[in-house]
Design a protein around this motif. Structure first.
Motif, PDB file in Angstrom:
ATOM      1  N   SER A 153     -12.245  10.244   4.092  1.00 21.22           N
ATOM      2  CA  SER A 153     -11.309   9.968   3.012  1.00 21.22           C
ATOM      3  C   SER A 153     -10.582  11.262   2.656  1.00 21.22           C
ATOM      4  O   SER A 153     -11.239  12.243   2.306  1.00 21.22           O
ATOM      5  CB  SER A 153     -12.059   9.451   1.785  1.00 21.22           C
ATOM      6  OG  SER A 153     -12.935   8.415   2.166  1.00 21.22           O
TER       7      SER A 153
ATOM      8  N   TYR B  42     -12.892   0.645  -1.960  1.00 26.09           N
ATOM      9  CA  TYR B  42     -11.492   0.896  -2.299  1.00 26.09           C
ATOM     10  C   TYR B  42     -10.775  -0.424  -2.606  1.00 26.09           C
ATOM     11  O   TYR B  42      -9.969  -0.500  -3.541  1.00 26.09           O
ATOM     12  CB  TYR B  42     -10.778   1.656  -1.183  1.00 26.09           C
ATOM     13  CG  TYR B  42      -9.458   2.198  -1.650  1.00 26.09           C
ATOM     14  CD1 TYR B  42      -9.398   3.346  -2.431  1.00 26.09           C
ATOM     15  CD2 TYR B  42      -8.275   1.519  -1.386  1.00 26.09           C
ATOM     16  CE1 TYR B  42      -8.193   3.808  -2.918  1.00 26.09           C
ATOM     17  CE2 TYR B  42      -7.065   1.979  -1.864  1.00 26.09           C
ATOM     18  CZ  TYR B  42      -7.028   3.121  -2.625  1.00 26.09           C
ATOM     19  OH  TYR B  42      -5.829   3.567  -3.115  1.00 26.09           O
TER      20      TYR B  42
ATOM     21  N   ILE C 113      -8.810  12.334   0.167  1.00 24.43           N
ATOM     22  CA  ILE C 113      -8.828  12.853  -1.199  1.00 24.43           C
ATOM     23  C   ILE C 113     -10.242  13.265  -1.619  1.00 24.43           C
ATOM     24  O   ILE C 113     -10.462  14.366  -2.106  1.00 24.43           O
ATOM     25  CB  ILE C 113      -8.272  11.806  -2.209  1.00 24.43           C
ATOM     26  CG1 ILE C 113      -6.926  11.256  -1.748  1.00 24.43           C
ATOM     27  CG2 ILE C 113      -8.172  12.378  -3.619  1.00 24.43           C
ATOM     28  CD1 ILE C 113      -5.794  12.260  -1.623  1.00 24.43           C
ATOM     29  N   THR C 114     -11.191  12.378  -1.402  1.00 25.71           N
ATOM     30  CA  THR C 114     -12.552  12.655  -1.859  1.00 25.71           C
ATOM     31  C   THR C 114     -13.388  13.393  -0.817  1.00 25.71           C
ATOM     32  O   THR C 114     -14.424  13.968  -1.154  1.00 25.71           O
ATOM     33  CB  THR C 114     -13.284  11.343  -2.204  1.00 25.71           C
ATOM     34  OG1 THR C 114     -13.268  10.502  -1.051  1.00 25.71           O
ATOM     35  CG2 THR C 114     -12.614  10.620  -3.358  1.00 25.71           C
TER      36      THR C 114
ATOM     37  N   LYS D 170     -11.617  -1.508  -6.019  1.00 22.76           N
ATOM     38  CA  LYS D 170     -10.885  -0.665  -6.956  1.00 22.76           C
ATOM     39  C   LYS D 170      -9.449  -1.179  -7.130  1.00 22.76           C
ATOM     40  O   LYS D 170      -8.953  -1.292  -8.247  1.00 22.76           O
ATOM     41  CB  LYS D 170     -10.862   0.759  -6.386  1.00 22.76           C
ATOM     42  CG  LYS D 170     -10.534   1.832  -7.381  1.00 22.76           C
ATOM     43  CD  LYS D 170     -10.722   3.179  -6.703  1.00 22.76           C
ATOM     44  CE  LYS D 170     -10.541   4.304  -7.675  1.00 22.76           C
ATOM     45  NZ  LYS D 170     -10.775   5.602  -7.021  1.00 22.76           N
TER      46      LYS D 170
ATOM     47  N   CYS E  34       2.107   3.717  -4.454  1.00 27.62           N
ATOM     48  CA  CYS E  34       1.669   4.943  -5.129  1.00 27.62           C
ATOM     49  C   CYS E  34       1.591   6.146  -4.198  1.00 27.62           C
ATOM     50  O   CYS E  34       1.584   7.282  -4.637  1.00 27.62           O
ATOM     51  CB  CYS E  34       0.314   4.723  -5.783  1.00 27.62           C
ATOM     52  SG  CYS E  34       0.211   3.191  -6.720  1.00 27.62           S
ATOM     53  N   HIS E  35       1.450   5.905  -2.906  1.00 24.47           N
ATOM     54  CA  HIS E  35       1.407   6.995  -1.921  1.00 24.47           C
ATOM     55  C   HIS E  35       1.858   6.418  -0.592  1.00 24.47           C
ATOM     56  O   HIS E  35       1.877   5.196  -0.424  1.00 24.47           O
ATOM     57  CB  HIS E  35      -0.012   7.596  -1.824  1.00 24.47           C
ATOM     58  CG  HIS E  35      -1.090   6.568  -1.610  1.00 24.47           C
ATOM     59  ND1 HIS E  35      -1.296   5.940  -0.411  1.00 24.47           N
ATOM     60  CD2 HIS E  35      -2.007   6.034  -2.469  1.00 24.47           C
ATOM     61  CE1 HIS E  35      -2.304   5.097  -0.535  1.00 24.47           C
ATOM     62  NE2 HIS E  35      -2.755   5.110  -1.775  1.00 24.47           N
TER      63      HIS E  35
ATOM     64  N   CYS F 205       0.806  -1.225   0.000  1.00 27.00           N
ATOM     65  CA  CYS F 205       0.000   0.000   0.000  1.00 27.00           C
ATOM     66  C   CYS F 205       0.835   1.268   0.000  1.00 27.00           C
ATOM     67  O   CYS F 205       0.330   2.340   0.304  1.00 27.00           O
ATOM     68  CB  CYS F 205      -0.971  -0.007   1.179  1.00 27.00           C
ATOM     69  SG  CYS F 205      -2.082  -1.418   1.119  1.00 27.00           S
TER      70      CYS F 205
ATOM     71  N   ARG G 122      -1.860   8.574   4.048  1.00 29.86           N
ATOM     72  CA  ARG G 122      -3.226   8.646   3.512  1.00 29.86           C
ATOM     73  C   ARG G 122      -4.145   7.658   4.227  1.00 29.86           C
ATOM     74  O   ARG G 122      -5.268   7.985   4.583  1.00 29.86           O
ATOM     75  CB  ARG G 122      -3.164   8.302   2.021  1.00 29.86           C
ATOM     76  CG  ARG G 122      -4.252   8.955   1.223  1.00 29.86           C
ATOM     77  CD  ARG G 122      -4.045   8.712  -0.245  1.00 29.86           C
ATOM     78  NE  ARG G 122      -3.318   9.780  -0.886  1.00 29.86           N
ATOM     79  CZ  ARG G 122      -3.138   9.858  -2.207  1.00 29.86           C
ATOM     80  NH1 ARG G 122      -3.591   8.917  -3.003  1.00 29.86           N
ATOM     81  NH2 ARG G 122      -2.494  10.865  -2.727  1.00 29.86           N
TER      82      ARG G 122
HETATM   83  C1  HEC Z   1      -1.802   1.686  -8.064  1.00 29.70           C
HETATM   84  C2  HEC Z   1      -1.493   2.763  -7.129  1.00 29.70           C
HETATM   85  C3  HEC Z   1      -2.078   2.635  -5.722  1.00 29.70           C
HETATM   86  C4  HEC Z   1      -1.902   1.599  -4.826  1.00 29.70           C
HETATM   87  C5  HEC Z   1      -1.100   0.318  -5.006  1.00 29.70           C
HETATM   88  C6  HEC Z   1      -2.649   1.969  -3.634  1.00 29.70           C
HETATM   89  N1  HEC Z   1      -3.235   3.202  -3.808  1.00 29.70           N
HETATM   90 FE1  HEC Z   1      -4.382   4.189  -2.431  1.00 29.70          FE
HETATM   91  N2  HEC Z   1      -4.741   5.654  -3.790  1.00 29.70           N
HETATM   92  C7  HEC Z   1      -4.245   5.706  -5.081  1.00 29.70           C
HETATM   93  C8  HEC Z   1      -4.811   6.855  -5.782  1.00 29.70           C
HETATM   94  C9  HEC Z   1      -4.504   7.241  -7.216  1.00 29.70           C
HETATM   95  C10 HEC Z   1      -5.667   7.508  -4.859  1.00 29.70           C
HETATM   96  C11 HEC Z   1      -6.495   8.769  -5.118  1.00 29.70           C
HETATM   97  C12 HEC Z   1      -7.964   8.550  -5.065  1.00 29.70           C
HETATM   98  C13 HEC Z   1      -8.456   7.390  -5.863  1.00 29.70           C
HETATM   99  O1  HEC Z   1      -8.076   7.220  -7.044  1.00 29.70           O
HETATM  100  O2  HEC Z   1      -9.229   6.630  -5.287  1.00 29.70           O
HETATM  101  C14 HEC Z   1      -5.601   6.727  -3.627  1.00 29.70           C
HETATM  102  C15 HEC Z   1      -6.293   7.037  -2.472  1.00 29.70           C
HETATM  103  C16 HEC Z   1      -6.235   6.339  -1.278  1.00 29.70           C
HETATM  104  C17 HEC Z   1      -6.972   6.682  -0.079  1.00 29.70           C
HETATM  105  C18 HEC Z   1      -7.883   7.885   0.084  1.00 29.70           C
HETATM  106  C19 HEC Z   1      -9.224   7.547  -0.539  1.00 29.70           C
HETATM  107  C20 HEC Z   1     -10.109   8.741  -0.699  1.00 29.70           C
HETATM  108  O3  HEC Z   1     -11.190   8.506  -1.270  1.00 29.70           O
HETATM  109  O4  HEC Z   1      -9.807   9.840  -0.256  1.00 29.70           O
HETATM  110  C21 HEC Z   1      -6.684   5.720   0.837  1.00 29.70           C
HETATM  111  C22 HEC Z   1      -7.221   5.617   2.254  1.00 29.70           C
HETATM  112  C23 HEC Z   1      -5.785   4.769   0.219  1.00 29.70           C
HETATM  113  N3  HEC Z   1      -5.518   5.173  -1.076  1.00 29.70           N
HETATM  114  C24 HEC Z   1      -5.295   3.639   0.828  1.00 29.70           C
HETATM  115  C25 HEC Z   1      -4.612   2.614   0.159  1.00 29.70           C
HETATM  116  C26 HEC Z   1      -4.376   1.293   0.690  1.00 29.70           C
HETATM  117  C27 HEC Z   1      -4.817   0.810   2.061  1.00 29.70           C
HETATM  118  C28 HEC Z   1      -3.696   0.597  -0.250  1.00 29.70           C
HETATM  119  C29 HEC Z   1      -3.305  -0.871  -0.231  1.00 29.70           C
HETATM  120  C30 HEC Z   1      -4.409  -1.788  -0.239  1.00 29.70           C
HETATM  121  C31 HEC Z   1      -3.476   1.492  -1.385  1.00 29.70           C
HETATM  122  N4  HEC Z   1      -4.056   2.699  -1.099  1.00 29.70           N
HETATM  123  C32 HEC Z   1      -2.775   1.155  -2.521  1.00 29.70           C
HETATM  124  C33 HEC Z   1      -3.338   4.831  -5.623  1.00 29.70           C
HETATM  125  C34 HEC Z   1      -2.925   3.633  -5.072  1.00 29.70           C
END
Ligand code: HEC
Length: 119
Positions: free
Chosen positions: A71, A86, A73-74, A89, A56-57, A53, A61
């Motif tokens: 959340s 999520y 971002i949103t 997604k 990408c960030h 996780c 977050r």
């Molecule tokens: C492929 C790239 C990628 C990976 C791997 C990734 N993220 Fe993210 N994440 C993003 C992006 C891009 C956003 C911006 C909002 C969106 O696209 O949903 C985000 C947004 C979020 C948010 C904020 C959601 C919101 O609606 O504000 C959370 C919490 C989060 N990620 C948690 C995780 C967790 C936990 C994992 C592992 C399961 C993870 N991310 C793995 C790309 C990634």
């Protein structure tokens, strides 16, 4: 009167302790969860989260989403439904580089931590 104050002080202590159910370390980009109080299954899941996780960030977050219930971002509520959505997604994104099992492990972990943070 003294008894009332004592009761209030005690209640405050319980409230503070209740919140300590989920501990966070560091700040900004180094923000992360403290898994020392997690049951062993959740520690295993956290090992997956720590690697998968942060591609990408940073974990900041996730920490912000779980501890505030919003959340970042949103601006939508970050509840069990949002966690599930999520996860789906991430499962559909080929570039998330995560298997279905890994996504499930992190979704379970987020649900667990959400419960701990609102206890
Ligand atoms: C492929 C790239 C990628 C990976 C791997 C990734 N993220 Fe993210 N994440 C993003 C992006 C891009 C956003 C911006 C909002 C969106 O696209 O949903 C985000 C947004 C979020 C948010 C904020 C959601 C919101 O609606 O504000 C959370 C919490 C989060 N990620 C948690 C995780 C967790 C936990 C994992 C592992 C399961 C993870 N991310 C793995 C790309 C990634």
């Amino acid at each position: 009167m003294k008894k009332i104050f004592l009761t209030i002080a005690l209640l405050c202590l319980v409230a503070v302790n209740g919140h300590a159910g989920l501990k966070v370390l560091g700040n900004g980009n180094s923000m992360r969860f403290d898994p020392s109080g997690f049951p062993s299954s959740m520690r295993t899941n956290y090992e997956i989260m720590k690697v998968k996780c942060v591609r990408c960030h940073t974990l900041e977050r996730t920490v912000v989403a779980i501890t505030t219930g919003i959340s970042p971002i949103t601006g939508q509520p970050f509840d069990r439904n949002a966690i599930r959505a999520y996860g789906i997604k991430m499962m559909r994104k080929p570039d998330s580089n995560m298997t279905k099992q890994e996504v499930k492990a992190t979704v379970d972990l987020m649900n667990y931590m959400l419960d701990e943070s609102t206890r």
